[in-house]
Motif scaffolding. Structure first.
Motif, mmCIF file in Angstrom:
data_model
loop_
_atom_site.group_PDB
_atom_site.id
_atom_site.type_symbol
_atom_site.label_atom_id
_atom_site.label_comp_id
_atom_site.label_asym_id
_atom_site.label_seq_id
_atom_site.Cartn_x
_atom_site.Cartn_y
_atom_site.Cartn_z
ATOM 1 N N ALA A 34 0.841 -1.200 0.000
ATOM 2 C CA ALA A 34 0.000 0.000 0.000
ATOM 3 C C ALA A 34 0.876 1.249 0.000
ATOM 4 O O ALA A 34 0.625 2.195 -0.765
ATOM 5 C CB ALA A 34 -0.922 -0.005 1.216
ATOM 6 N N TYR A 35 1.884 1.253 0.813
ATOM 7 C CA TYR A 35 2.774 2.406 0.874
ATOM 8 C C TYR A 35 3.509 2.592 -0.455
ATOM 9 O O TYR A 35 3.619 3.697 -0.961
ATOM 10 C CB TYR A 35 3.761 2.255 2.032
ATOM 11 N N ARG A 36 4.001 1.487 -1.032
ATOM 12 C CA ARG A 36 4.696 1.554 -2.323
ATOM 13 C C ARG A 36 3.800 2.151 -3.392
ATOM 14 O O ARG A 36 4.241 2.913 -4.253
ATOM 15 C CB ARG A 36 5.167 0.153 -2.753
ATOM 16 N N GLU A 37 2.502 1.826 -3.343
ATOM 17 C CA GLU A 37 1.553 2.345 -4.325
ATOM 18 C C GLU A 37 1.076 3.763 -3.996
ATOM 19 O O GLU A 37 0.248 4.318 -4.702
ATOM 20 C CB GLU A 37 0.368 1.395 -4.477
ATOM 21 N N GLY A 38 1.595 4.314 -2.902
ATOM 22 C CA GLY A 38 1.289 5.707 -2.578
ATOM 23 C C GLY A 38 0.110 5.922 -1.659
ATOM 24 O O GLY A 38 -0.360 7.042 -1.505
ATOM 25 N N TYR A 39 -0.390 4.857 -1.028
ATOM 26 C CA TYR A 39 -1.532 4.992 -0.134
ATOM 27 C C TYR A 39 -1.078 5.235 1.304
ATOM 28 O O TYR A 39 -0.051 4.737 1.743
ATOM 29 C CB TYR A 39 -2.411 3.740 -0.184
#
Length: 135
Positions: A34-39
């Motif tokens: 999620a963090y990698r995808e910008g969330y």
């Protein structure tokens, strides 16, 4: 002779009630994906299995294989189950610990609304934050 199936590059995790799909790579937690995808995934401890803000409830995971629950996660899940689910830990996992080995799944994360974090996330910034939290 048929060649063995190739490992998938990623697994789809749909997050309800937001309806967003996050692609989880091999060896990656849902939280990290999620963090990698910008969330902006809910957390206070940045993946240390302490705060339990990242927890999810599995809604449809019949075809998915997940990593086993380890001791730190088990202790955290007991706190979450006692506080929110009348001591029922069935299908509850910490997104910061759960890795998808195979298959796709649907989870519920009640406080995640699909908000985007400001800034670039594939630049190693998160790794530095997580290392500081570990140290």
């Amino acid at each position: 002779m048929t060649a063995p199936p190739q490992p998938r590059a990623s697994h789809a995790v749909r997050v309800e009630p937001s309806g967003l799909e996050i692609r989880v790579r091999p060896g990656e937690t849902l939280f990290d994906a999620a963090y990698r995808e910008g969330y902006d995934w809910p957390t206070i401890c940045f993946g240390q299995a302490l705060c339990t803000h990242c927890h999810v409830r599995l809604l449809d995971a019949d075809s998915a294989v997940l990593t086993p629950i380890e001791k730190d996660e088990q202790l955290a899940l007991q706190r979450v189950a006692r506080r929110l689910y009348r001591n029922d830990k069935t299908g509850v996992r910490l997104a910061c610990q759960m890795k998808v080995i195979s298959g796709d799944l649907v989870v519920e994360q009640r406080t995640f609304r699909g908000e985007r974090s400001p800034g670039q996330h594939d630049n190693g910034e998160y790794g530095a934050i997580r290392q500081r939290a570990d140290g």
